[in-house]
Design an enzyme around this catalytic site. Structure first.
Site, short mmCIF file in Angstrom:
data_model
loop_
_atom_site.label_atom_id
_atom_site.label_comp_id
_atom_site.label_asym_id
_atom_site.label_seq_id
_atom_site.Cartn_x
_atom_site.Cartn_y
_atom_site.Cartn_z
N LEU A 62 -2.49 -5.60 -2.31
CA LEU A 62 -1.09 -6.01 -2.28
C LEU A 62 -1.00 -7.28 -3.11
CD1 LEU A 62 -0.03 -5.59 1.49
CD2 LEU A 62 0.50 -4.08 -0.42
N ASP A 63 -0.08 -7.33 -4.06
CA ASP A 63 -0.05 -8.51 -4.92
C ASP A 63 0.42 -9.75 -4.15
OD1 ASP A 63 2.87 -8.82 -5.18
OD2 ASP A 63 2.81 -7.02 -6.39
N TYR A 64 0.30 -10.88 -4.81
CA TYR A 64 0.55 -12.19 -4.21
C TYR A 64 1.92 -12.26 -3.50
CZ TYR A 64 1.00 -17.33 -4.07
OH TYR A 64 1.16 -18.64 -3.67
N ASP A 65 2.93 -11.69 -4.13
CA ASP A 65 4.30 -11.78 -3.59
C ASP A 65 4.67 -10.63 -2.66
OD1 ASP A 65 5.04 -14.17 -4.88
OD2 ASP A 65 5.32 -13.10 -6.76
N THR A 66 3.75 -9.70 -2.42
CA THR A 66 4.04 -8.56 -1.55
C THR A 66 3.40 -8.77 -0.19
OG1 THR A 66 4.14 -7.08 -3.45
CG2 THR A 66 3.83 -6.06 -1.29
#
Length: 247
Positions: A102-106
């Site tokens: 999951l990316d940093y902002d997710t």
């Protein structure tokens, strides 16, 4: 005798694909001899296998689900000093790694394990395990645009597979809408790029299901162990979707 990358994955070193990279990089030795090609077999009970000079040992397999907060890195450590998922796993001594990313902002549902075979089963492109997200986007996409997502949209790395898409909420005051989307692939930042493709960029993204496993009441930043039944269901679903898409 089993393939070396499989032995390493089962020992909790990393996912099978990452173990293959370790072998190719010359980090693995069998009985004192460096192995740099794939396909080599070994006997974990009889052979001495080391990674970067350290002998491997079998760990108890653990399976965790974390409700990852936004602003957290999905990796073991971060050179920039940002928070990583391991910071949210107090009491876990085993070295676990995420199943997919999951990316940093997710935020949302992230599975972690030290079982490389299990991780490979769930993330291999041929298995098509569904992942469901709530995406809050700018504006309100017209129904025809959502139909494009359902059929597949062209990204820089090719056409996406059909997705399941439906409205969840519309906030007229802030001119945003929340869309529930289920994808069957695992490309980098795929959901964000899909909505960028229809000109409705994502403001907030949360994964709520991985296969049939849901977040339910797990609070943000909290984790729990998966039950044996949940682990079995995830394995079964990955194998089932593999058979369905293979036909």
């Amino acid at each position: 005798m089993e393939r070396l990358q499989k032995i390493l994955a089962q020992a909790g070193i990393a996912s099978r694909r990452k173990c293959e990279e370790l072998i190719l990089a010359g980090a693995v030795e069998v009985n004192g001899e460096k192995v740099t090609t794939l396909g080599v077999k070994a006997d974990p009970a009889a052979d001495e296998i080391t990674v970067n000079g350290r002998p491997i040992r079998s760990e108890k397999k653990i399976y965790l689900m974390l409700n990852k907060p936004r602003g957290v890195i999905t990796s073991a450590k971060d050179p920039q000093g940002r928070k990583v998922v391991a910071d949210f796993l107090p009491g876990i001594r085993e070295r676990v790694y995420p199943v997919g990313r999951l990316d940093y902002d997710t935020e949302g549902l992230l599975i972690l394990t030290n079982d490389g075979e299990f991780a490979n089963l769930l993330t291999h492109p041929s298995h098509h395990v569904p992942k469901t997200y709530y995406a809050t986007v700018k504006g309100v996409p017209h129904g025809s645009l959502l139909d494009q997502l359902k059929k597949g949209v062209m990204l820089e790395d090719g056409m996406t597979a059909p997705a399941e898409v439906e409205y969840q909420d519309i906030d007229e005051e802030n001119n945003t809408s929340t869309i529930r989307i289920t994808i069957y692939e695992g490309r980098n930042r795929q959901v964000r790029r899909m909505f960028d493709a229809i000109k409705h960029p994502v403001i907030k993204l949360r994964r709520v299901k991985f296969g049939e496993l849901g977040l339910r009441t797990l609070a943000r930043g909290q984790f729990r162990h998966l039950t044996p039944v949940e682990v079995k269901e995830l394995r079964d679903q990955a194998r089932k979707t593999h058979k369905v898409h293979k036909k």
